[in-house]
Design an enzyme around this catalytic site. Structure first.
Site, PDB file in Angstrom:
ATOM      1  N   HIS A  98     -82.356  60.202 -44.247  1.00  0.00           N
ATOM      2  CA  HIS A  98     -80.839  60.218 -44.298  1.00  0.00           C
ATOM      3  C   HIS A  98     -80.026  60.104 -42.953  1.00  0.00           C
ATOM      4  CE1 HIS A  98     -81.254  62.416 -48.444  1.00  0.00           C
ATOM      5  NE2 HIS A  98     -81.771  61.255 -48.237  1.00  0.00           N
ATOM      6  N   HIS A 113     -78.423  55.956 -54.189  1.00  0.00           N
ATOM      7  CA  HIS A 113     -79.416  56.782 -53.363  1.00  0.00           C
ATOM      8  C   HIS A 113     -80.578  56.066 -53.036  1.00  0.00           C
ATOM      9  CE1 HIS A 113     -80.401  60.395 -51.035  1.00  0.00           C
ATOM     10  NE2 HIS A 113     -81.675  60.193 -51.661  1.00  0.00           N
ATOM     11  N   HIS A 168     -90.478  55.448 -50.327  1.00  0.00           N
ATOM     12  CA  HIS A 168     -90.530  55.513 -48.870  1.00  0.00           C
ATOM     13  C   HIS A 168     -92.051  54.755 -48.450  1.00  0.00           C
ATOM     14  CE1 HIS A 168     -87.234  58.092 -48.590  1.00  0.00           C
ATOM     15  NE2 HIS A 168     -87.731  58.996 -49.373  1.00  0.00           N
TER      16      HIS A 168
END
Length: 301
Positions: free
Chosen positions: A91, A250, A277
């Site tokens: 983030h 998101h 990821h």
């Protein structure tokens, strides 16, 4: 990355690098560790990139935000360099990349970044309040010149050439036809205005059974359901959606943070299907292997 070892291709037009005008500070608790941490974003010279500084450790070791230093950990992006680790950095990286802040020292006094509300909103607000300034050197550009794909038939991420000078993306989220999340798709061009308004506020989400399992393992026991999106049978528990398709937004936020590990801008289209990821980082590695980065000292757009 060593510019001497990477071929130049096609001379895409570069923008000028940017850094902060002043320091920005964000504090909070890590989701996994529960430890209080303060993150300080500081201006950095041209060609520094994003570098984490563990000021709580002897010698204040530095960890460059590059894919070579990523380690595989479930559900988040962690980096390690010379014995120093920073955790859940996606983030922070997304906020900097989304706002086109290329050079920044990120000082932290603990390993894990603060979870905040599960989004990048607070980071973005503080960075914008500090101000962003242009520097004199062009930003390196990774131009996607051929299709590169990683993953399998169910979960994959792919980079394709396009005529755009910006990164274009398309993400498909698929939780099946049953359940409240279902299937969501988001497609757009990435720029600071779009990132700030449409991606930065989108929060981390998980299913109730996932949250209960994590708590049974002693993880996240200090996190209240109101602090992130936990989906129960009737919808978000003790919370409300900020966007109808907040979940896919998101996932794109995470994608932006992971692609930042390339250490350069990306020109082309990235299409993801249920990617996370690990696959995002694998795509970055493959793109860098394909010698598709140009380091330029030429005119800017």
């Amino acid at each position: 990355m060593n510019s001497a070892s990477i071929a130049q291709q096609g001379e895409p037009i570069a923008r000028l690098q940017q850094t902060l005008k002043a320091a920005a500070t964000v504090s909070g608790r890590g989701y996994w560790s529960g430890k209080e941490v303060t993150v300080r974003f500081l201006p950095a010279p041209e060609d520094t990139g994003v570098v984490f500084v563990r000021e709580d450790m002897d010698g204040s070791p530095q960890i460059p935000a590059l894919v070579d230093y990523r380690i595989e950990v479930p559900r988040r992006t962690n980096l390690v360099h010379q014995g120093a680790t920073v955790e859940m950095v996606e983030h922070v990286l997304a906020a900097l990349a989304g706002l086109q802040v290329d050079n920044c020292f990120v000082h932290v006094n603990s390993a894990e970044m603060p979870g905040l509300d599960g989004s990048a909103k607070d980071y973005v607000e503080q960075i914008l309040a500090a101000g962003i300034e242009q520097q004199a050197t062009p930003r390196p550009v990774l131009t996607i010149s051929e299709v590169v794909r990683v993953g399998d038939d169910e979960c994959w991420v792919e980079a394709r050439p396009s005529g755009s000078k910006r990164l274009k993306f398309k993400y498909r989220l698929d939780f099946g036809t049953e359940g409240l999340i279902g299937r969501e798709t988001l497609e757009a061009k990435l720029n600071p205005e779009y990132f700030t308004a449409e991606l930065a506020p989108a929060r981390t989400f998980l299913l109730l059974q996932e949250a209960e399992w994590l708590r049974s393992q002693g993880l996240g026991t200090h996190v209240d359901f109101s602090e992130l999106l936990v989906f129960g049978p009737e919808g978000p528990i003790d919370n409300e959606l900020r966007f109808e398709d907040e979940c896919v937004r998101h996932k794109v936020l995470d994608l932006v943070g992971d692609l930042a590990l390339a250490g350069c801008d990306i020109q082309g289209t990235v299409i993801a299907n249920r990617s996370g990821h690990r696959l995002n980082a694998e795509l970055v590695k493959q793109l860098l292997k394909e010698n598709q980065v140009a380091y330029m000292s030429r005119r800017t757009a």
